[in-house]
Design an enzyme around this catalytic site. Structure first.
Site, PDB file in Angstrom:
ATOM      1  N   ASN A   1       3.985  12.280   5.424  1.00 14.05           N
ATOM      2  CA  ASN A   1       4.437  12.488   6.795  1.00 14.05           C
ATOM      3  C   ASN A   1       4.872  13.923   6.992  1.00 14.05           C
ATOM      4  OD1 ASN A   1       7.500  12.717   7.738  1.00 14.05           O
ATOM      5  ND2 ASN A   1       7.496  11.565   5.793  1.00 14.05           N
TER       6      ASN A   1
ATOM      7  N   ASN B   1      21.249  15.537   5.501  1.00 20.29           N
ATOM      8  CA  ASN B   1      19.844  15.655   5.090  1.00 20.29           C
ATOM      9  C   ASN B   1      19.537  17.118   4.782  1.00 20.29           C
ATOM     10  OD1 ASN B   1      17.122  15.690   4.753  1.00 20.29           O
ATOM     11  ND2 ASN B   1      16.606  14.946   6.795  1.00 20.29           N
TER      12      ASN B   1
ATOM     13  N   CYS C   1      15.714  20.270   4.944  1.00 23.14           N
ATOM     14  CA  CYS C   1      15.200  20.885   6.162  1.00 23.14           C
ATOM     15  C   CYS C   1      15.330  22.396   6.010  1.00 23.14           C
ATOM     16  CB  CYS C   1      15.937  20.362   7.392  1.00 23.14           C
ATOM     17  SG  CYS C   1      17.660  20.746   7.387  1.00 23.14           S
TER      18      CYS C   1
ATOM     19  N   ASN D   1      14.848  12.381  -1.095  1.00 28.36           N
ATOM     20  CA  ASN D   1      13.950  12.461   0.046  1.00 28.36           C
ATOM     21  C   ASN D   1      12.507  12.517  -0.477  1.00 28.36           C
ATOM     22  OD1 ASN D   1      13.005  12.976   2.758  1.00 28.36           O
ATOM     23  ND2 ASN D   1      15.051  13.771   3.177  1.00 28.36           N
TER      24      ASN D   1
ATOM     25  N   GLY E   1      13.102   5.873  -3.011  1.00 31.19           N
ATOM     26  CA  GLY E   1      11.735   6.332  -3.255  1.00 31.19           C
ATOM     27  C   GLY E   1      10.889   5.193  -3.758  1.00 31.19           C
TER      28      GLY E   1
HETATM   29  C1  LIG Z   1       7.925   8.613   8.694  1.00 36.70           C
HETATM   30  C2  LIG Z   1       9.122   9.028   7.882  1.00 36.70           C
HETATM   31  C3  LIG Z   1      10.181   9.674   8.522  1.00 36.70           C
HETATM   32  C4  LIG Z   1      11.301  10.074   7.794  1.00 36.70           C
HETATM   33  N1  LIG Z   1      12.353  10.680   8.444  1.00 36.70           N
HETATM   34  C5  LIG Z   1      13.469  11.016   7.739  1.00 36.70           C
HETATM   35  C6  LIG Z   1      14.609  11.551   8.400  1.00 36.70           C
HETATM   36  O1  LIG Z   1      14.641  11.726   9.631  1.00 36.70           O
HETATM   37  N2  LIG Z   1      15.689  11.882   7.638  1.00 36.70           N
HETATM   38  C7  LIG Z   1      15.721  11.693   6.273  1.00 36.70           C
HETATM   39  O2  LIG Z   1      16.729  12.000   5.636  1.00 36.70           O
HETATM   40  N3  LIG Z   1      14.661  11.147   5.636  1.00 36.70           N
HETATM   41  C8  LIG Z   1      13.552  10.813   6.330  1.00 36.70           C
HETATM   42  N4  LIG Z   1      12.493  10.231   5.677  1.00 36.70           N
HETATM   43  C9  LIG Z   1      12.566  10.005   4.215  1.00 36.70           C
HETATM   44  C10 LIG Z   1      13.005   8.584   3.889  1.00 36.70           C
HETATM   45  O3  LIG Z   1      14.304   8.310   4.370  1.00 36.70           O
HETATM   46  C11 LIG Z   1      12.996   8.365   2.357  1.00 36.70           C
HETATM   47  O4  LIG Z   1      13.905   9.267   1.762  1.00 36.70           O
HETATM   48  C12 LIG Z   1      11.617   8.587   1.747  1.00 36.70           C
HETATM   49  O5  LIG Z   1      10.588   8.110   2.591  1.00 36.70           O
HETATM   50  C13 LIG Z   1      11.489   7.953   0.361  1.00 36.70           C
HETATM   51  O6  LIG Z   1      11.683   6.563   0.392  1.00 36.70           O
HETATM   52  P1  LIG Z   1      10.446   5.511   0.502  1.00 36.70           P
HETATM   53  O7  LIG Z   1       9.470   5.882  -0.563  1.00 36.70           O
HETATM   54  O8  LIG Z   1      11.063   4.167   0.325  1.00 36.70           O
HETATM   55  O9  LIG Z   1       9.877   5.703   1.855  1.00 36.70           O
HETATM   56  C14 LIG Z   1      11.355   9.834   6.388  1.00 36.70           C
HETATM   57  C15 LIG Z   1      10.294   9.165   5.767  1.00 36.70           C
HETATM   58  C16 LIG Z   1       9.192   8.763   6.485  1.00 36.70           C
HETATM   59  C17 LIG Z   1       8.076   8.052   5.773  1.00 36.70           C
END
Ligand SMILES: Cc1cc2nc3c(=O)[nH]c(=O)nc-3n(C[C@H](O)[C@H](O)[C@H](O)COP(=O)(O)O)c2cc1C
Length: 302
Positions: free
Chosen positions: A68, A125, A128, A189, A241
């Site tokens: 993403n 977060n 960024c 993240n 993750g």
């Molecule tokens: C579409 C999308 C949007 C995300 N937006 C944010 C966000 O706004 N803030 C943040 O801290 N992490 C964001 N993340 C990261 C997720 O919170 C998470 O840390 C990451 O996807 C790993 O976990 P997962 O493998 O279970 O998805 C985003 C992830 C995805 C896939």
């Protein structure tokens, strides 16, 4: 199995946390998800001013995972606080806010406004861009600590620092933000990745490089949890993750996490939390485990 857990001063009814950005503002997701099975749900990150995000395409499948490059699109904290803040009391799960910014002052302003809406905790977060530095805050211990210190002096709400697996030395970043006042850490993240369409020869994301999430991220984030827990055993960790199942949760707990976030799994299965909790109870019955505390940091050596 008793699924309650603690992250510093935060008592959670379940170790599952709905990860930021994967459940929108939480309010709409509450109608389709199974948030009664979670200890908390994290709203999408919000910044001081509105961020437009990147143009399409912003999401792409990548093997067993997902890329993403949304660019943290959000309406800015003033709109967020007036439109979303007042609705958070009715979603049936404690909501955490998530702050992003381009400077420590930005983060502190957002965190104060989030705290005023009554969120139970605030994630900082750090993945960024840092306008005053070379890359993202989460790559640099000092820049990350400055942000956490600014947020710490702005709010008394519990704060969690969300770190990046792209950091060259995540233990150094974890130590710096803990010293600066983070109550817990979220590890991690997304990890940087890219994909190219061989037919059009264009990158699959408009921003070319994006964040890889889902199952391919799990061994990387799990390694981060192991390293940080070994160096800072007293600091509570949320593992994050690639979690899709009860056994993924158990792995993160054994590595040293006290809670575990679920993100990408929600896109295919919005009610994943219900099944994961069922699988955790089954694991507890089969292996004679009565509480999560028996698992946290319980990895055995060879
Ligand atoms: C579409 C999308 C949007 C995300 N937006 C944010 C966000 O706004 N803030 C943040 O801290 N992490 C964001 N993340 C990261 C997720 O919170 C998470 O840390 C990451 O996807 C790993 O976990 P997962 O493998 O279970 O998805 C985003 C992830 C995805 C896939």
């Amino acid at each position: 199995m008793d699924l309650t857990t603690r992250l510093g001063d935060l008592d959670l009814r379940s170790p599952l946390i709905a990860a930021a950005g994967t459940v929108g503002s939480v309010v709409d997701f509450a109608r389709v998800g199974a948030l009664e099975h979670y200890g908390a749900a994290v709203a999408k990150s919000v910044s001081a001013e509105p961020w437009p995000g990147r143009p399409a395409p912003r999401l792409a499948p990548a093997g067993a995972g997902m890329l993403n490059g949304i660019g943290i699109q959000n309406p800015g904290i003033d709109v967020w606080a007036s439109e979303i803040g007042p609705r958070l009391g009715n979603v049936g799960v404690p909501v955490w806010g998530s702050a992003v910014g381009r400077s420590p002052e930005d983060f502190a302003r957002v965190a104060s406004a989030l705290a005023a809406t009554g969120v139970a905790a605030i994630e900082v977060n750090l993945s960024c861009p840092n306008l005053e530095g070379t890359g993202m805050f989460a790559l640099e211990p000092k820049a990350s600590a400055e942000v956490v210190a600014a947020v710490r002096s702005a709010v008394s709400t519990p704060i969690g620092a969300k770190l990046s697996p792209n950091a060259a030395d995540i233990v150094a970043v974890a130590a710096a933000v803990t010293e600066a006042g983070a109550d817990f850490l979220v590890l991690t993240n997304t990890v940087w990745g890219a994909a190219i369409d061989p037919v059009t020869r264009r990158p699959r994301l408009s921003g070319v490089i994006g964040g890889l999430s889902g199952p391919p991220l799990k061994p990387i984030a799990l390694r981060c949890v192991l390293e940080v827990h070994a160096a800072l055993p007293g600091t509570p960790i949320v593992g994050c993750g690639g979690v899709r199942s009860g056994s993924d949760v158990v792995e993160y707990l054994l590595a040293g996490a006290a809670a575990v976030a679920v993100g990408t799994a929600h896109f295919a299965e919005p009610r994943a939390g219900r099944r994961i909790v069922r699988e955790l109870h089954r694991y507890g019955r089969r292996h004679g485990v009565r509480s999560l505390a028996e698992l946290t940091g319980g990895m055995k050596p060879w």
